[in-house]
Design a protein around this motif. Structure first.
Motif, mmCIF file in Angstrom:
data_model
loop_
_atom_site.group_PDB
_atom_site.id
_atom_site.type_symbol
_atom_site.label_atom_id
_atom_site.label_comp_id
_atom_site.label_asym_id
_atom_site.label_seq_id
_atom_site.Cartn_x
_atom_site.Cartn_y
_atom_site.Cartn_z
ATOM 1 N N ALA A 44 0.966 -0.862 -0.145
ATOM 2 C CA ALA A 44 0.062 0.313 0.091
ATOM 3 C C ALA A 44 0.754 1.240 0.238
ATOM 4 C CB ALA A 44 -1.244 -0.373 1.273
ATOM 5 N N SER A 45 2.042 1.198 0.928
ATOM 6 C CA SER A 45 2.806 2.417 -0.079
ATOM 7 C C SER A 45 3.902 2.608 -0.991
ATOM 8 C CB SER A 45 4.091 1.962 1.336
ATOM 9 O OG SER A 45 5.367 1.620 1.275
ATOM 10 N N TRP A 46 3.449 1.945 -1.480
ATOM 11 C CA TRP A 46 3.429 1.884 -2.927
ATOM 12 C C TRP A 46 3.117 3.068 -4.097
ATOM 13 C CZ3 TRP A 46 5.907 -3.907 -3.577
ATOM 14 C CH2 TRP A 46 6.779 -3.755 -3.098
ATOM 15 N N VAL A 47 1.735 3.262 -3.240
ATOM 16 C CA VAL A 47 0.759 3.750 -4.391
ATOM 17 C C VAL A 47 0.961 5.471 -4.683
ATOM 18 C CG1 VAL A 47 -1.318 4.909 -4.534
ATOM 19 C CG2 VAL A 47 -1.545 2.982 -3.454
ATOM 20 N N GLY A 48 1.040 5.025 -5.705
ATOM 21 C CA GLY A 48 1.371 6.500 -6.794
ATOM 22 C C GLY A 48 3.661 5.987 -6.505
ATOM 23 N N LEU A 49 4.023 5.494 -6.953
ATOM 24 C CA LEU A 49 5.094 5.193 -7.724
ATOM 25 C C LEU A 49 5.064 5.713 -9.102
ATOM 26 C CD1 LEU A 49 6.328 2.582 -4.444
ATOM 27 C CD2 LEU A 49 7.324 5.215 -4.580
ATOM 28 N N SER A 50 6.454 6.073 -9.529
ATOM 29 C CA SER A 50 5.825 5.561 -11.371
ATOM 30 C C SER A 50 6.684 4.127 -11.734
ATOM 31 C CB SER A 50 7.469 6.519 -11.446
ATOM 32 O OG SER A 50 9.078 5.409 -10.970
ATOM 33 N N TYR A 51 6.588 3.879 -12.499
ATOM 34 C CA TYR A 51 6.523 2.329 -12.849
ATOM 35 C C TYR A 51 8.256 2.317 -12.517
ATOM 36 C CZ TYR A 51 6.710 -2.509 -15.711
ATOM 37 O OH TYR A 51 6.378 -3.220 -15.799
ATOM 38 N N GLN A 52 8.968 2.967 -12.850
ATOM 39 C CA GLN A 52 10.844 2.514 -12.502
ATOM 40 C C GLN A 52 10.760 2.845 -10.678
ATOM 41 O OE1 GLN A 52 8.732 4.614 -14.348
ATOM 42 N NE2 GLN A 52 10.489 5.233 -16.231
ATOM 43 N N GLU A 53 10.083 3.514 -10.359
ATOM 44 C CA GLU A 53 10.627 3.255 -8.780
ATOM 45 C C GLU A 53 10.265 2.363 -8.194
ATOM 46 O OE1 GLU A 53 10.496 8.178 -7.818
ATOM 47 O OE2 GLU A 53 8.583 7.000 -7.609
ATOM 48 N N LEU A 54 8.293 1.566 -8.864
ATOM 49 C CA LEU A 54 8.226 0.071 -8.352
ATOM 50 C C LEU A 54 8.285 -0.881 -8.899
ATOM 51 C CD1 LEU A 54 5.465 -1.305 -7.414
ATOM 52 C CD2 LEU A 54 4.529 -1.353 -9.196
ATOM 53 N N ALA A 55 9.382 -0.380 -9.950
ATOM 54 C CA ALA A 55 10.459 -1.830 -10.176
ATOM 55 C C ALA A 55 11.353 -1.842 -9.910
ATOM 56 C CB ALA A 55 10.797 -1.539 -11.714
ATOM 57 N N PHE A 56 11.880 -0.971 -9.038
ATOM 58 C CA PHE A 56 13.455 -1.192 -8.451
ATOM 59 C C PHE A 56 12.694 -2.093 -6.663
ATOM 60 C CE2 PHE A 56 15.872 -0.049 -4.744
ATOM 61 C CZ PHE A 56 17.476 -0.104 -4.568
ATOM 62 N N LYS A 57 11.752 -1.483 -6.425
ATOM 63 C CA LYS A 57 11.117 -2.111 -4.738
ATOM 64 C C LYS A 57 11.168 -3.892 -5.159
ATOM 65 C CE LYS A 57 9.838 1.455 -2.338
ATOM 66 N NZ LYS A 57 11.518 1.744 -0.827
ATOM 67 N N ILE A 58 10.282 -4.204 -6.245
ATOM 68 C CA ILE A 58 10.490 -5.104 -6.942
ATOM 69 C C ILE A 58 11.562 -5.988 -7.126
ATOM 70 C CG2 ILE A 58 8.747 -7.208 -8.338
ATOM 71 C CD1 ILE A 58 7.136 -5.213 -5.965
ATOM 72 N N ILE A 59 12.551 -6.121 -7.881
ATOM 73 C CA ILE A 59 13.160 -6.539 -8.138
ATOM 74 C C ILE A 59 14.044 -6.576 -7.487
ATOM 75 C CG2 ILE A 59 15.728 -6.253 -10.171
ATOM 76 C CD1 ILE A 59 13.217 -4.807 -11.933
ATOM 77 N N ALA A 60 14.937 -5.561 -6.241
ATOM 78 C CA ALA A 60 16.087 -5.592 -5.474
ATOM 79 C C ALA A 60 15.981 -6.955 -5.017
ATOM 80 C CB ALA A 60 15.789 -4.364 -4.706
ATOM 81 N N PRO A 61 15.412 -7.151 -4.318
ATOM 82 C CA PRO A 61 15.465 -8.777 -2.932
ATOM 83 C C PRO A 61 16.173 -9.796 -3.843
ATOM 84 C CG PRO A 61 13.051 -7.629 -2.578
ATOM 85 C CD PRO A 61 13.551 -6.469 -4.379
ATOM 86 N N PHE A 62 15.838 -10.128 -5.612
ATOM 87 C CA PHE A 62 16.177 -11.011 -6.246
ATOM 88 C C PHE A 62 17.721 -10.907 -6.122
ATOM 89 C CE2 PHE A 62 11.653 -10.704 -7.328
ATOM 90 C CZ PHE A 62 11.312 -11.943 -6.780
ATOM 91 N N VAL A 63 17.815 -9.416 -6.241
ATOM 92 C CA VAL A 63 19.239 -9.743 -6.313
ATOM 93 C C VAL A 63 19.945 -9.312 -5.080
ATOM 94 C CG1 VAL A 63 18.713 -8.555 -8.729
ATOM 95 C CG2 VAL A 63 19.185 -7.353 -7.326
ATOM 96 N N ALA A 64 19.762 -9.229 -4.246
ATOM 97 C CA ALA A 64 20.503 -8.985 -3.078
ATOM 98 C C ALA A 64 21.602 -9.067 -3.292
ATOM 99 C CB ALA A 64 20.284 -10.577 -2.429
#
Length: 465
Positions: A44-64
């Motif tokens: 819910a805290s990600w509402v309003g993020l740009s696509y690029q900002e949201l992509a960072f939130k989702i992808i970052a844990p996978f690259v660890a």
């Protein structure tokens, strides 16, 4: 973050190793050992993020931590600079509580751009750091090839070879690949179907002895987990735009190789409230038959108006089966061996799990044309044939009309003029302005027999030291 093979015998690898390896040494596909988990409060805290900002939130844990945060954000930003719409993945309403997610705003007008623009930049980043050169080899049923070529054409450390089935992709799809004349780009028209192309790529990864010393193959097909990872993002993006995570959203996905909808399944497992995941297929309906009737048997491949889904062996389905079998590699090895014989019956327990996660529907060409015509008549919105199948599958299988359903629009209608003109009796849909001269550009490709030795010989002769 470590990655393990679906067949249980290959060594676990880091993220960068998985990107460069593709297919596991035991023939399996790599998946994360554990999945990142997000609470509803965090989503819910990600509402309003740009696509690029949201992509960072989702992808970052996978690259660890293997890629610094600043470098990762730069890679993401660079990957979406060439998209034509500032929203990157805009939503268009086509009916009450029915939405189309336009995933064709990238440079090659197909959803594959989301993953392959990023993968090209990611590979260049990793290879420059390692001072390494590689050979990208991929198979395409239409869209993967042009997106992969566009993602890799400017990479200094990559030679790319794409196999497409000769005379079995649309003319727009072919020309998007074959008019790219960069020195590191090679298109092979294989005399066979997509499954023949895919089988040759898989066999080539198993025996890379034809390559010059110091080179290795890298996968750009969705056997490369980095592609799946990037596709997870737009499920979150669409859901957040439509009121998630406070309410659940359903998704209908045109499905061939099972990679796109598997990303949706992972989004759900990571914490995104998803009501239904709907598998939409054309008459090459092995996935629909499997989900609806436990019939995962091979049948002759049919050439359709939705050629990107003309697939009988859906590689990424193995990743789902691995989960449904409790991540038991031995069980997957047995299933894949059974499938070599032409069929792969699932246990009652596994079928119950499968049907709890997915609904499915299939359309033939005539029905597909009818849907394109109906939607255009009512809304003046033009669907490509793949997206039309997704829209109709949603309409036929939705169990709750109060839940918003998002139909993934996987390609621009101009890529499939034959289907569109049959449906609407309109002039050939116009290509976007950056591609308006596509039919005037010079083509370059090689037609080769369905013979692995001949393909390997051709590839070896093109690779520069």
């Amino acid at each position: 973050m470590k990655y393990i093979s679906t067949r249980g015998l290959a060594p676990s690898l880091s993220f960068e190793e998985v990107v460069l390896t593709g297919l596991a040494s035991d023939g399996g596909l790599y998946v994360p050992e554990t999945l990142p988990q997000f609470s509803r409060e965090e989503i819910a805290s990600w509402v309003g993020l740009s696509y690029q900002e949201l992509a960072f939130k989702i992808i970052a844990p996978f690259v660890a931590g293997e890629i610094a945060d600043a470098d990762l954000q730069t890679l993401i930003d660079k990957s979406y600079q060439s998209f034509r719409h500032p929203a990157i993945a805009p939503l268009v309403q086509t009916d009450h509580n029915e939405w189309v997610l336009e995933l064709f705003q990238g440079p090659t007008l197909a959803f594959k751009d989301f993953a392959l623009q990023f993968l090209g930049n990611l590979l260049d980043f990793i290879l420059a750091k390692r001072q390494q050169k590689v050979v990208v080899m991929g198979a395409t049923s239409g869209d993967t090839g042009s997106a992969a070529i566009e993602g890799c054409r400017h990479c200094d450390n990559i030679d790319i070879f794409i196999l497409h089935p000769y005379q079995r992709v649309s003319e727009v799809q072919r020309r998007q690949m074959t008019t790219v004349l960069d020195d590191n780009v090679f298109n092979i028209a294989l005399e066979g179907n997509f499954d023949d192309c895919q089988n040759m790529v898989k066999a080539s990864f198993a025996d890379q002895s034809f390559l010059p010393d110091g080179r290795q193959l890298v996968a750009v097909n969705s056997i490369n987990f980095a592609r799946i990872m990037v596709q997870i993002v737009y499920y979150f993006y669409a859901a957040l735009a439509l009121g998630g995570p406070a309410r659940a959203i359903s998704f209908s996905v045109p499905t061939g190789n099972f990679g796109d909808i598997f990303a949706g399944y992972l989004a759900k497992r990571m914490g995104l409230p998803i009501d239904q995941l709907i598998v939409a297929t054309n008459q090459n309906d092995i996935l629909h038959r499997c989900i609806s009737a436990n019939d995962h048997s091979k049948r002759p491949l049919v050439h359709s108006l939705s050629p990107s889904m003309d697939i009988m062996v859906s590689s990424n389905f193995e990743r789902l089966l691995f989960d449904l079998h409790g991540r038991n590699g031995e069980a997957i090895r047995d299933l894949m061996e059974s499938f070599k014989g032409g069929a792969m019956p699932l246990s009652a327990e596994v079928m119950a799990k499968l049907q709890a996660e997915f609904a499915s529907y299939r359309l033939d060409d005539e029905e597909t044309i009818s849907v394109i015509a109906e939607v255009f008549d009512k809304t003046e919105y033009l669907l490509d044939p793949h997206t039309a199948i997704g829209v109709q599958a949603a309409r036929k299988t939705r169990r709750d009309k109060t839940t918003p359903v998002v139909c993934l629009a996987t390609a621009h209608p101009a890529k499939f003029p034959e289907a569109v003109t049959k449906a609407c009796a309109v002039a050939t849909p116009a290509l976007p302005h950056h591609m308006a001269d596509l039919f005037e550009r010079e083509e370059r490709y090689q037609v080769l027999a369905n013979d692995m030795a001949g393909v390997h010989s051709y590839m070896a002769a093109q690779i520069k030291s």
